[in-house]
Design an enzyme around this catalytic site. Structure first.
Site, PDB file in Angstrom:
ATOM      1  N   GLU A 311      52.449  54.822  27.275  1.00 59.43           N
ATOM      2  CA  GLU A 311      51.178  55.491  27.512  1.00 59.43           C
ATOM      3  C   GLU A 311      50.877  56.471  26.378  1.00 59.43           C
ATOM      4  O   GLU A 311      49.723  56.642  25.976  1.00 59.43           O
ATOM      5  CB  GLU A 311      51.233  56.218  28.879  1.00 59.43           C
ATOM      6  CG  GLU A 311      49.884  56.627  29.396  1.00 59.43           C
ATOM      7  CD  GLU A 311      49.900  56.946  30.904  1.00 59.43           C
ATOM      8  OE1 GLU A 311      50.813  56.469  31.608  1.00 59.43           O
ATOM      9  OE2 GLU A 311      49.014  57.680  31.340  1.00 59.43           O
ATOM     10  N   GLU A 314      49.718  54.521  23.449  1.00 58.69           N
ATOM     11  CA  GLU A 314      48.338  54.109  23.713  1.00 58.69           C
ATOM     12  C   GLU A 314      47.383  55.272  23.425  1.00 58.69           C
ATOM     13  O   GLU A 314      46.333  55.095  22.793  1.00 58.69           O
ATOM     14  CB  GLU A 314      48.234  53.674  25.184  1.00 58.69           C
ATOM     15  CG  GLU A 314      46.898  53.083  25.551  1.00 58.69           C
ATOM     16  CD  GLU A 314      46.790  52.788  27.053  1.00 58.69           C
ATOM     17  OE1 GLU A 314      47.840  52.780  27.744  1.00 58.69           O
ATOM     18  OE2 GLU A 314      45.666  52.591  27.522  1.00 58.69           O
ATOM     19  N   CYS A 338      49.573  56.043  36.746  1.00 55.32           N
ATOM     20  CA  CYS A 338      50.783  55.793  37.528  1.00 55.32           C
ATOM     21  C   CYS A 338      50.584  55.984  39.024  1.00 55.32           C
ATOM     22  O   CYS A 338      51.429  55.613  39.810  1.00 55.32           O
ATOM     23  CB  CYS A 338      51.958  56.623  37.025  1.00 55.32           C
ATOM     24  SG  CYS A 338      51.477  58.177  36.335  1.00 55.32           S
ATOM     25  N   SER A 358      44.578  54.316  31.447  1.00 54.53           N
ATOM     26  CA  SER A 358      45.616  53.742  30.594  1.00 54.53           C
ATOM     27  C   SER A 358      45.973  52.352  31.093  1.00 54.53           C
ATOM     28  O   SER A 358      46.105  52.122  32.297  1.00 54.53           O
ATOM     29  CB  SER A 358      46.848  54.636  30.633  1.00 54.53           C
ATOM     30  OG  SER A 358      47.968  53.914  30.190  1.00 54.53           O
ATOM     31  N   LYS A 397      51.933  52.399  46.851  1.00 54.41           N
ATOM     32  CA  LYS A 397      52.808  51.539  46.048  1.00 54.41           C
ATOM     33  C   LYS A 397      52.990  50.186  46.720  1.00 54.41           C
ATOM     34  O   LYS A 397      53.288  49.194  46.070  1.00 54.41           O
ATOM     35  CB  LYS A 397      54.166  52.215  45.849  1.00 54.41           C
ATOM     36  CG  LYS A 397      54.098  53.438  44.957  1.00 54.41           C
ATOM     37  CD  LYS A 397      54.117  53.065  43.496  1.00 54.41           C
ATOM     38  CE  LYS A 397      53.795  54.265  42.600  1.00 54.41           C
ATOM     39  NZ  LYS A 397      53.459  53.860  41.235  1.00 54.41           N
ATOM     40  N   GLU A 400      50.092  48.352  45.552  1.00 59.37           N
ATOM     41  CA  GLU A 400      50.196  48.085  44.116  1.00 59.37           C
ATOM     42  C   GLU A 400      51.097  46.884  43.839  1.00 59.37           C
ATOM     43  O   GLU A 400      50.756  46.013  43.049  1.00 59.37           O
ATOM     44  CB  GLU A 400      50.731  49.320  43.402  1.00 59.37           C
ATOM     45  CG  GLU A 400      50.802  49.157  41.886  1.00 59.37           C
ATOM     46  CD  GLU A 400      51.420  50.356  41.182  1.00 59.37           C
ATOM     47  OE1 GLU A 400      52.344  50.967  41.748  1.00 59.37           O
ATOM     48  OE2 GLU A 400      50.972  50.675  40.065  1.00 59.37           O
ATOM     49  N   GLU A 405      47.721  40.892  39.924  1.00 61.87           N
ATOM     50  CA  GLU A 405      47.982  41.015  38.484  1.00 61.87           C
ATOM     51  C   GLU A 405      49.393  41.521  38.200  1.00 61.87           C
ATOM     52  O   GLU A 405      49.821  41.546  37.052  1.00 61.87           O
ATOM     53  CB  GLU A 405      46.937  41.918  37.818  1.00 61.87           C
ATOM     54  CG  GLU A 405      46.799  43.324  38.363  1.00 61.87           C
ATOM     55  CD  GLU A 405      45.745  43.469  39.470  1.00 61.87           C
ATOM     56  OE1 GLU A 405      45.540  42.491  40.231  1.00 61.87           O
ATOM     57  OE2 GLU A 405      45.155  44.547  39.579  1.00 61.87           O
ATOM     58  N   CYS A 573      53.157  63.215  43.541  1.00 60.77           N
ATOM     59  CA  CYS A 573      53.943  62.263  44.339  1.00 60.77           C
ATOM     60  C   CYS A 573      54.810  62.930  45.398  1.00 60.77           C
ATOM     61  O   CYS A 573      55.093  62.344  46.437  1.00 60.77           O
ATOM     62  CB  CYS A 573      54.835  61.441  43.442  1.00 60.77           C
ATOM     63  SG  CYS A 573      53.933  60.664  42.115  1.00 60.77           S
TER      64      CYS A 573
END
Ligand SMILES: Cc1cc2nc3c(=O)[nH]c(=O)nc-3n(C[C@H](O)[C@H](O)[C@H](O)COP(=O)(O)O)c2cc1C
Ligand code: SF4
Ligand code: SF4
Ligand code: SF4
Ligand code: SF4
Ligand code: FES
Lengths: 646, 394
Positions: A311, A314, A338, A358, A397, A400, A405, A573
């Protein structure tokens, strides 16, 4: 006469939560303090304090159900009623601001009768089946029933289901037969998160908490943050528990079951075993996981470090292309990616800003992809036989890892997202006394992790970790994490939105080797960053994220930022939707303390110093950060979803 | 104008007499007049109107609102409909006076959905007043008193007549009552100081300013001045809308409407109390038998449990579902009445229900739940023999 602000009531849309002014005469001339007598004890409280809070100050316990410290007042359950002298009716103590001297009785016969009746009423409509309920022994309704000595159902007790369980979502499960209509979830979703998928529908005794047009949760704009679960007093809301499937995989000798564990669960899991919040059990948990039968126990911090490299690279490339190449296509500020709750939020609410997010996958997904490729390869295991479990503080999560993908390894990169609460249950089931077992370390080859990965768990942590690395890689000077933390102290802590400008020195170092691995990196010196000022921001809780995005749209100061960390959950988190229940600002603070103390205990505290990460690039991702293979495995794209879904 | 017999409300007064007088006074003087008149709210709760206006007037805010509660949803109540249609101009005048008194620039009429048909008439009257200078900028030529009135339609829910639910509904939310305090006079519509007044209250206020406090206080009794408009229905010869002096006894009232042989009357609609014939010497309104204006006459053949059942069905239907006692309590009381009817309610369970009814009165969040057990409890109190006859001996 003095004007003071107190919060207006609402259980609904945030726009009705307006501070307002009340004028009172300062009756006993002691500057803003009001005298209240509770059960014969006098106490002076700041103007506008609720009776409930005043009672707490003198250790008088008033039962509550719809009240929650994180949420605005609702005053709907009426469990907290008290007798205020001079008032015809009983008053909800959670909703009654003290603005003049009053005399309160919290346990008069009238009050006790009323509370008992109300609890009996709640039970009459509650489809109770405690032993098969996820909240057995941690349920506020159960506790109330016990506290008030309910020994029979005076107004009956429902034994037939009235609602279907909504199992549609990957993340959440809704059982409205256990709902007590406290509306904490509604307030959480609207006020705290500004998502607003839950609301009361129907009237009278047909009222039920539902979604838009009562659609299944999977078909509405829920971001899976699970914040509603953490604030639900009962078992009406829970995360979708994969532990049966995980046990099955563990029991299957053909399967190689590996688990990665995120930083926040270790800071919270002790609460599930009766410890005070803020006692980390990292290494005890490793032992417990092995005893449960997991073949390998890895530290998600490894891929947190990897995320920082990917990241960060990037970001540097975006900055170069925007600032030096003046490429108008480049989207800045770059947003972190994230937090899957945050990602789904922006997909729904600000899809036109997705280019800012990102492309680096979250640490969880990077880990899954690395395990089913590199790890499988070096250990000569068929990836088809690997089951990857991710221990996460997070319900999103679960969604996710089921995104289509997220299978760049050729397999589902992460098979199951497991929450802190669910793991605690597995550990109990395995008969393990977690706080009192020996410690053990993580497994290699990803055993080494850094303090940078750990602080990902707290709001501001990703930003701080990124700065540790960027600062050192760009200046070529060794950055002391604690000194840096002092320099960017604005980024720690629980303010909803944090902002920091950081000016780089004039004299910068050489472009480091790890970046040079990527032959496409278009510069060979840092001159273009010399003396530059980085503008950074951090927001946690999607209501705060919304404020930042609206400011960006309006061209405000956040539109000039270079990098913004977003976390869907209040506190980051560590306050995730899979963490132990209850949650309060105090509990979240204690967890943050645990996380920062873990960081300090690490020998290596900067992501790019993680030898396992360096080794991964040398041996596997040989084209370097953001290189071809890294792109294939560690990066992804997002889906513009919009607010209306069919 | 009207053929109705009246004293204060149902009389003809030269339009804008009250408003003209008000505009020659200071705001505080207008409020003082209302306060000295002893006028109490005519919407049911009976809160002193002058006190309410004064609280809103002294709240610090640039924006304030006057809301006219025309949601009239109480079963057996239709007096506001008559006032709305026959005294439209006087009502608008009253709203304007209230706006002047508290320093508001906007008045809102929250009109019951079923009264949609009255909307055009009200809008036309508003337009007329605006063209005559009685609304809009510098009302009645008074410098810097700008005031206008708009209409919003109600959603058909009874609870939206409760003033804080009404405000929620005006703000576009589900019509659910708010916690009080804070009160609307402090934090009302859009968080601004707001007075919510009943239709009748506002017209009466304009009369008080027009004809003076002394004239007004000649009517009524010491603690409750003036007159009251009633919607009278049920088992009587001449149901309809009447204006009576406060202090009239139930017996006198029944004589006027031809209900002399009544078994009981319900004062205040479904949320009111049932008064048995032996208590007909009681006076009406704010003294022994409060009412927002509804009087339902019950003839000798009426089964009191039918009456209770009817009312409770209404509350089960109309509870907003927000708070526990009202949401879960009303269906249980209804079930209890059904059990009483078929003789399956034990004495013991009846005791539980009476305790529950007390809790609903004391712990419900708004007036709906707080008053929903009234009829149930008063029927049990006054018609013991009729009801207990059906309780099976345990
Ligand atoms: C459930 C419920 C329904 C109500 N409905 C009405 C109504 O239809 N009209 C009305 O004027 N007041 C109604 N009220 C009373 C209002 O809350 C409020 O007290 C009144 O509008 C104040 O006006 P007043 O002071 O002029 O009486 C209702 C109250 C409750 C609890
Ligand atoms: S929600 Fe609470 S009371 Fe209900 S079944 Fe679960 S544990 Fe029992
Ligand atoms: S998970 Fe989050 S977005 Fe979904 S309903 Fe709960 S609070 Fe709302
Ligand atoms: S689902 Fe839980 S939080 Fe939501 S209203 Fe029901 S009991 Fe309360
Ligand atoms: S008393 Fe009834 S109508 Fe009033 S808030 Fe409670 S549930 Fe709603
Ligand atoms: S806790 Fe106060 S009303 Fe629910």
């Amino acid at each position: 006469m003095e004007d003071k602000k107190i919060n207006s009531d609402t259980s609904r849309a945030p726009k009705s939560v307006k501070p307002h002014t009340i004028k009172i005469e300062d009756t006993d001339g002691i500057g803003g303090k009001v005298k209240v007598t509770i059960d014969g004890v006098d106490v002076r409280v700041p103007f506008g304090t609720t009776i409930l809070d005043a009672a707490k100050m003198i250790n008088v316990h008033i039962p509550t159900l719809c009240h929650h410290e994180d949420l605005c007042v609702a005053g709907v359950c009426r469990v907290c009623v008290v007798d205020v002298e001079g008032q015809r009716t009983l008053q909800a103590s959670c909703a009654y601001p003290i603005t003049q001297p009053i005399v309160v009785h919290t346990t008069s016969p009238k009050v006790r009768r009323a509370r008992r009746n109300i609890i009996d009423l709640l039970l009459s409509k509650h489809y109770g089946e405690c032993y098969s309920c996820v909240r057995n022994n941690n349920c506020e309704l159960q506790t109330l029933a016990k506290e008030y000595g309910v020994d029979k159902y005076r107004f009956g007790h429902i034994t037939e289901r009235r609602h279907e369980v909504d199992n549609s979502s990957y993340a959440l499960r809704r059982d409205m037969d256990k709902c007590v209509l406290c509306r904490r979830c509604v307030r959480t979703c609207i006020d705290l998160q500004e998502v607003g998928v839950l609301g009361a529908i129907g009237r009278g005794d047909e009222t039920v908490i539902g979604t838009f047009m009562d659609k299944p949760l999977a078909d509405v704009i829920c971001i899976n943050c699970g914040q509603c679960i953490n604030r639900c007093p009962t078992g009406a809301l829970q995360a979708n528990d994969p532990s049966d499937e995980i046990w099955n995989a563990i029991d299957d000798p053909k399967k190689h079951v590996v688990i990665q564990t995120a930083p926040s669960p270790r800071a919270g899991i002790g609460e599930e075993f009766g410890l005070e919040p803020g006692v980390p059990l990292t290494f005890e948990m490793n032992t417990a996981l092995r005893r449960c039968g997991f073949d390998k126990v890895f530290d998600t911090n490894f891929t947190a470090d990897l995320t920082i490299i990917e990241e960060g690279t990037e970001l540097i490339l975006r900055l170069y292309n925007a600032l030096v190449k003046k490429d108008p296509q480049i989207a800045l500020p770059q947003f972190t990616s994230c937090s899957p709750g945050w990602v789904k939020y922006i997909e729904h609410f600000y899809p036109e800003y997705l280019a800012h997010v990102s492309s680096s996958k979250s640490p969880q997904q990077m880990f899954g992809a690395v395990i089913k490729t590199y790890y499988a390869q070096i250990n000569n295991i068929d990836p088809a036989d690997i089951v990857t479990v991710a221990l996460m503080p997070c319900s999103a999560k679960k969604f996710e890892c089921n995104r289509p993908e997220m299978s760049d390894s050729g397999y589902k990169d992460v098979d199951y997202g497991l929450t802190t609460r669910e793991l605690a249950q597995m550990i109990r089931e395995a008969g393990i006394d977690l706080p009192r077992i020996p410690k053990s370390d993580f497994d290699d080859p990803f055993g080494s992790a850094t303090g940078s990965g750990v602080i990902f768990g707290a709001t501001g942590g990703v930003m701080e970790a990124a700065l540790r690395t960027v600062f050192e890689l760009v200046t070529g000077q060794i950055a002391d994490p604690d000194a840096l933390a002092g320099q960017v102290s604005e980024i720690r802590g629980f303010d909803g939105i944090k902002y920091k400008e950081l000016t780089l020195p004039e004299k910068l170092g050489p472009v480091p080797d790890i970046l040079r691995m990527n032959k496409d990196v278009p510069f060979d010196s840092w001159d273009w960053l010399s003396g530059a000022t980085l503008k950074l921001a951090v927001a946690h809780g999607t209501a705060n994220a919304k404020k930042v995005l609206d400011d960006i749209i309006a061209g405000g100061k956040f539109s000039e930022c270079h990098f913004i960390e977003f976390m869907a959950c209040p506190g980051g988190c560590l306050g995730g939707g899979g963490q132990p229940i209850p949650t309060t600002p105090e509990i979240r603070k204690a967890r943050a303390k645990a996380i920062y103390s873990e960081d300090q205990a690490y020998e290596i505290r900067k992501s790019h110093d993680n030898p396992a990460v360096v080794e991964l690039y040398v041996k596997f991702l040989t084209e370097g950060p953001n290189g071809h293979l890294a792109h294939k495995l560690l990066h992804t794209h997002y889906t513009p979803r919009g607010k209306y879904i069919a | 104008m009207s053929e109705r017999k009246g004293y204060i409300l149902f009389i003809d007064v030269e339009p804008n007499t009250g408003l003209k007088k008000a505009l020659t006074k200071k705001r505080t003087e207008v409020i003082a007049d209302i306060r000295n008149s002893g006028l109490k709210g005519r919407g049911g709760a009976g809160f002193p109107t002058g006190v309410k206006w004064n609280l809103a007037a002294s709240a610090s805010s640039d924006t304030k609102y006057v809301v006219c509660n025309a949601d009239e949803g109480e079963p057996g109540t239709f007096k506001d409909r008559v006032i709305l249609s026959e005294y439209t101009d006087d009502l608008l005048e009253g709203i304007t006076i209230a706006g002047y008194a508290i320093g508001a620039e906007t008045g809102i009429i929250y009109l019951r959905g079923e009264y949609e048909y009255l909307k055009k008439q009200i809008v036309d009257t508003i337009d007329k007043r605006r063209s005559e200078g009685w609304l809009g900028k510098n009302v009645g030529g008074k410098e810097v008193f700008n005031f206008d009135i708009e209409i919003r339609m109600g959603s058909g829910a009874y609870v939206c007549g409760e003033e804080t639910a009404l405000i929620e509904s005006l703000e576009g939310q589900r019509g659910e009552p708010r916690n009080r305090p804070p009160f609307p006079v402090n934090t009302g519509f859009m968080g601004c100081p707001t007075i919510v007044n009943n239709v009748e209250t506002l017209v009466t206020a304009s009369r008080i300013i027009a004809k003076g406090v002394d004239w007004f206080t000649k009517y009524g009794i010491d603690k409750s001045t003036g007159t009251k408009v009633y919607s009278i229905s049920g088992d009587c010869e001449k149901p309809g809308v009447y204006e009576f002096n406060i202090g009239i006894t139930i017996a006198e009232l029944l004589k006027e409407v031809g209900g002399g042989n009544a078994k009981a009357v319900v004062m205040g609609g479904a949320s009111g109390r049932v008064v048995p014939a032996k208590d007909f010497a009681k006076t009406v309104a704010y003294v022994d038998a409060p009412t927002g204006g509804s009087v339902i006459v019950l003839g000798q053949e009426r089964d009191m449990l039918d009456v209770a059942e009817n009312f409770l069905e209404f509350f089960v239907e109309e509870s907003c579902g927000q708070c526990t006692p009202c949401r879960e309590g009303n269906p249980l009381l209804l079930d209890g009445v059904k059990r009483l009817k078929n003789g399956t309610c034990s004495m013991e369970y009846l005791q539980e229900l009476m305790s529950l009814a007390e809790t609903m009165q004391l712990a419900s969040k708004c007036g709906l739940g707080q008053s929903s057990p009234n009829a149930f409890l008063s029927i049990i109190e006054h018609f013991e023999t009729e009801i207990f006859g059906r309780v099976p001996v345990m």
